[in-house]
Enzyme design. Structure first.
Site, PDB file in Angstrom:
ATOM      1  N   TYR A 110     -12.213  -2.601  -2.233  1.00 30.33           N
ATOM      2  CA  TYR A 110     -12.970  -2.671  -1.044  1.00 30.33           C
ATOM      3  C   TYR A 110     -14.293  -2.618  -0.836  1.00 30.33           C
ATOM      4  O   TYR A 110     -14.780  -2.213   0.114  1.00 30.33           O
ATOM      5  CB  TYR A 110     -12.152  -1.617  -0.102  1.00 30.33           C
ATOM      6  CG  TYR A 110     -10.660  -1.956   0.315  1.00 30.33           C
ATOM      7  CD1 TYR A 110     -10.566  -3.133   1.097  1.00 30.33           C
ATOM      8  CD2 TYR A 110      -9.658  -1.032   0.170  1.00 30.33           C
ATOM      9  CE1 TYR A 110      -9.465  -3.555   1.610  1.00 30.33           C
ATOM     10  CE2 TYR A 110      -8.534  -1.352   0.813  1.00 30.33           C
ATOM     11  CZ  TYR A 110      -8.384  -2.507   1.465  1.00 30.33           C
ATOM     12  OH  TYR A 110      -7.104  -2.861   1.989  1.00 30.33           O
ATOM     13  N   HIS A 169      -1.666  -5.663   1.752  1.00 32.94           N
ATOM     14  CA  HIS A 169      -2.935  -6.330   1.646  1.00 32.94           C
ATOM     15  C   HIS A 169      -2.782  -7.768   0.993  1.00 32.94           C
ATOM     16  O   HIS A 169      -1.905  -7.908   0.162  1.00 32.94           O
ATOM     17  CB  HIS A 169      -4.041  -5.521   0.758  1.00 32.94           C
ATOM     18  CG  HIS A 169      -5.098  -6.370   0.209  1.00 32.94           C
ATOM     19  ND1 HIS A 169      -6.240  -6.999   0.773  1.00 32.94           N
ATOM     20  CD2 HIS A 169      -5.250  -7.085  -0.927  1.00 32.94           C
ATOM     21  CE1 HIS A 169      -6.841  -7.731   0.199  1.00 32.94           C
ATOM     22  NE2 HIS A 169      -6.326  -8.001  -0.940  1.00 32.94           N
ATOM     23  N   ASN A 195      -2.094  -0.002   7.346  1.00 31.06           N
ATOM     24  CA  ASN A 195      -1.169  -1.467   7.685  1.00 31.06           C
ATOM     25  C   ASN A 195      -0.648  -2.133   6.619  1.00 31.06           C
ATOM     26  O   ASN A 195      -0.233  -3.243   6.676  1.00 31.06           O
ATOM     27  CB  ASN A 195      -2.334  -2.260   8.270  1.00 31.06           C
ATOM     28  CG  ASN A 195      -3.452  -2.584   7.383  1.00 31.06           C
ATOM     29  OD1 ASN A 195      -3.284  -2.243   6.036  1.00 31.06           O
ATOM     30  ND2 ASN A 195      -4.553  -3.157   7.706  1.00 31.06           N
ATOM     31  N   LYS A 241       0.856  -1.381  -0.245  1.00 32.83           N
ATOM     32  CA  LYS A 241      -0.221  -0.060   0.001  1.00 32.83           C
ATOM     33  C   LYS A 241       0.957   1.252   0.012  1.00 32.83           C
ATOM     34  O   LYS A 241       2.165   1.149   0.248  1.00 32.83           O
ATOM     35  CB  LYS A 241      -1.069  -0.062   1.154  1.00 32.83           C
ATOM     36  CG  LYS A 241      -1.879  -1.340   1.185  1.00 32.83           C
ATOM     37  CD  LYS A 241      -2.706  -1.250   2.389  1.00 32.83           C
ATOM     38  CE  LYS A 241      -3.728  -2.453   2.517  1.00 32.83           C
ATOM     39  NZ  LYS A 241      -4.328  -2.405   3.748  1.00 32.83           N
ATOM     40  N   GLU A 269      -9.848 -10.214  -7.512  1.00 25.56           N
ATOM     41  CA  GLU A 269      -8.819  -9.151  -7.078  1.00 25.56           C
ATOM     42  C   GLU A 269      -7.800  -9.075  -8.085  1.00 25.56           C
ATOM     43  O   GLU A 269      -7.526  -8.084  -8.687  1.00 25.56           O
ATOM     44  CB  GLU A 269      -8.066  -9.201  -5.758  1.00 25.56           C
ATOM     45  CG  GLU A 269      -9.043  -8.768  -4.607  1.00 25.56           C
ATOM     46  CD  GLU A 269      -8.818  -9.162  -3.238  1.00 25.56           C
ATOM     47  OE1 GLU A 269      -7.508  -9.650  -3.029  1.00 25.56           O
ATOM     48  OE2 GLU A 269      -9.567  -8.975  -2.125  1.00 25.56           O
TER      49      GLU A 269
HETATM   50  N1  LIG Z   1     -12.452  -0.659  12.315  1.00 26.37           N
HETATM   51  C1  LIG Z   1     -11.852  -0.278  11.434  1.00 26.37           C
HETATM   52  N2  LIG Z   1     -11.273   0.852  11.503  1.00 26.37           N
HETATM   53  C2  LIG Z   1     -10.462   1.410  10.518  1.00 26.37           C
HETATM   54  N3  LIG Z   1     -10.132   0.722   9.519  1.00 26.37           N
HETATM   55  C3  LIG Z   1     -10.388  -0.503   9.404  1.00 26.37           C
HETATM   56  C4  LIG Z   1     -11.376  -1.006  10.376  1.00 26.37           C
HETATM   57  N4  LIG Z   1     -11.724  -2.410   9.915  1.00 26.37           N
HETATM   58  C5  LIG Z   1     -10.766  -2.401   8.780  1.00 26.37           C
HETATM   59  N5  LIG Z   1     -10.128  -1.624   8.438  1.00 26.37           N
HETATM   60  C6  LIG Z   1      -9.267  -1.159   7.176  1.00 26.37           C
HETATM   61  O1  LIG Z   1     -10.001  -1.920   6.120  1.00 26.37           O
HETATM   62  C7  LIG Z   1      -8.993  -2.577   5.587  1.00 26.37           C
HETATM   63  C8  LIG Z   1      -9.903  -3.903   5.022  1.00 26.37           C
HETATM   64  O2  LIG Z   1     -10.522  -4.676   6.312  1.00 26.37           O
HETATM   65  P1  LIG Z   1     -10.319  -6.008   6.174  1.00 26.37           P
HETATM   66  O3  LIG Z   1     -11.276  -6.479   7.445  1.00 26.37           O
HETATM   67  O4  LIG Z   1     -10.737  -6.769   4.911  1.00 26.37           O
HETATM   68  O5  LIG Z   1      -8.763  -6.523   6.903  1.00 26.37           O
HETATM   69  P2  LIG Z   1      -7.736  -7.275   6.120  1.00 26.37           P
HETATM   70  O6  LIG Z   1      -8.160  -8.631   5.324  1.00 26.37           O
HETATM   71  O7  LIG Z   1      -6.711  -7.744   7.228  1.00 26.37           O
HETATM   72  O8  LIG Z   1      -7.013  -6.180   5.512  1.00 26.37           O
HETATM   73  P3  LIG Z   1      -6.714  -5.982   3.922  1.00 26.37           P
HETATM   74  O9  LIG Z   1      -8.222  -6.262   3.209  1.00 26.37           O
HETATM   75  O10 LIG Z   1      -6.260  -4.624   3.725  1.00 26.37           O
HETATM   76  O11 LIG Z   1      -5.715  -7.119   3.693  1.00 26.37           O
HETATM   77  C9  LIG Z   1      -7.994  -3.100   6.729  1.00 26.37           C
HETATM   78  O12 LIG Z   1      -6.599  -3.283   6.050  1.00 26.37           O
HETATM   79  C10 LIG Z   1      -8.020  -1.751   7.408  1.00 26.37           C
HETATM   80  O13 LIG Z   1      -7.195  -0.967   7.109  1.00 26.37           O
END
Ligand SMILES: Nc1ncnc2c1ncn2[C@@H]1O[C@H](COP(=O)(O)OP(=O)(O)OP(=O)(O)O)[C@@H](O)[C@H]1O
Length: 133
Positions: A50, A116, A113, A10, A127
C-alpha cells in the site's frame, strides 16, 4: 488479452471462513488460480503493498488490518483478468458496491472490504513480485 492479476483475500475474509465463497466467484467466471498461499503478512510487506497510500490518515489502520491475522494471496489468470476481477470485487466502499459483487456480499466497511485486486498491468507485476517474489 490473457492477463494475470494479484488478489488478496484480506484477514476479515479468512476470519469469517469466506475463502471458498470468494474463490467460487472467480472460478465460476472463468478465472484460473495460478498461485495461492495462506500467510500472515509482515508490516514491511503490507507497507510495500500500500505504498501509494503512505502518509494518508488511514494508512496505519490499513497496515494494522492487513497484518492482524492470516490472509490469502493468489494470482488469477484469464481473459482481461485485471478489469474483470476489479468488477467482480466491486467498489472500495461495500456500501456503494453493485449487488452481487464480492464487496456487496461480504465487505464489512470501507476499512475492511474483504478483497484486493490489482488495478493495472504495472500494479499486477509489482504486486506479484511483492507477494510471490
Ligand atoms: N478514505 C478512506 N478511508 C478509509 N480507508 C480507505 C480510504 N480510502 C481507501 N481506504 C482503504 O485503502 C484501501 C486501498 O485504497 P484504494 O483507493 O487503492 O482502493 P481499492 O483499489 O478499491 O482497494 P484495494 O487496493 O484494497 O483493492 C481500500 O481498500 C480501503 O480499505
Amino acid at each position: 488479452m490473457i492477463e494475470k492479476t494479484l488478489v488478496l483475500l484480506k484477514p476479515d475474509a479468512v476470519e469469517r471462513n469466506l475463502i471458498g465463497h470468494i474463490l467460487v466467484e472467480y472460478e465460476r467466471n472463468g478465472l484460473s488460480v495460478l498461485e495461492l498461499k495462506l500467510m500472515k503478512a509482515s508490516s514491511t510487506l503490507a507497507e510495500q503493498h500500500y505504498i501509494e497510500h503512505k502518509g494518508k490518515p488511514f494508512f496505519d489502520r490499513l497496515v494494522a488490518y492487513l497484518t492482524r491475522s492470516p490472509l490469502v494471496a493468489l494470482v488469477l489468470e484469464g481473459e482481461n483478468a485485471i478489469s474483470r476481477v476489479r468488477a467482480l470485487n466491486g467498489t472500495t466502499d461495500p456500501a456503494d458496491s453493485q449487488d452481487n459483487t464480492i464487496r456487496a456480499l461480504y465487505g464489512k466497511s470501507m476499512s475492511e472490504n474483504t478483497v484486493h485486486a490489482s488495478d493495472s498491468t504495472e500494479s499486477a507485476e509489482r504486486e506479484r513480485e511483492i507477494w510471490f517474489g
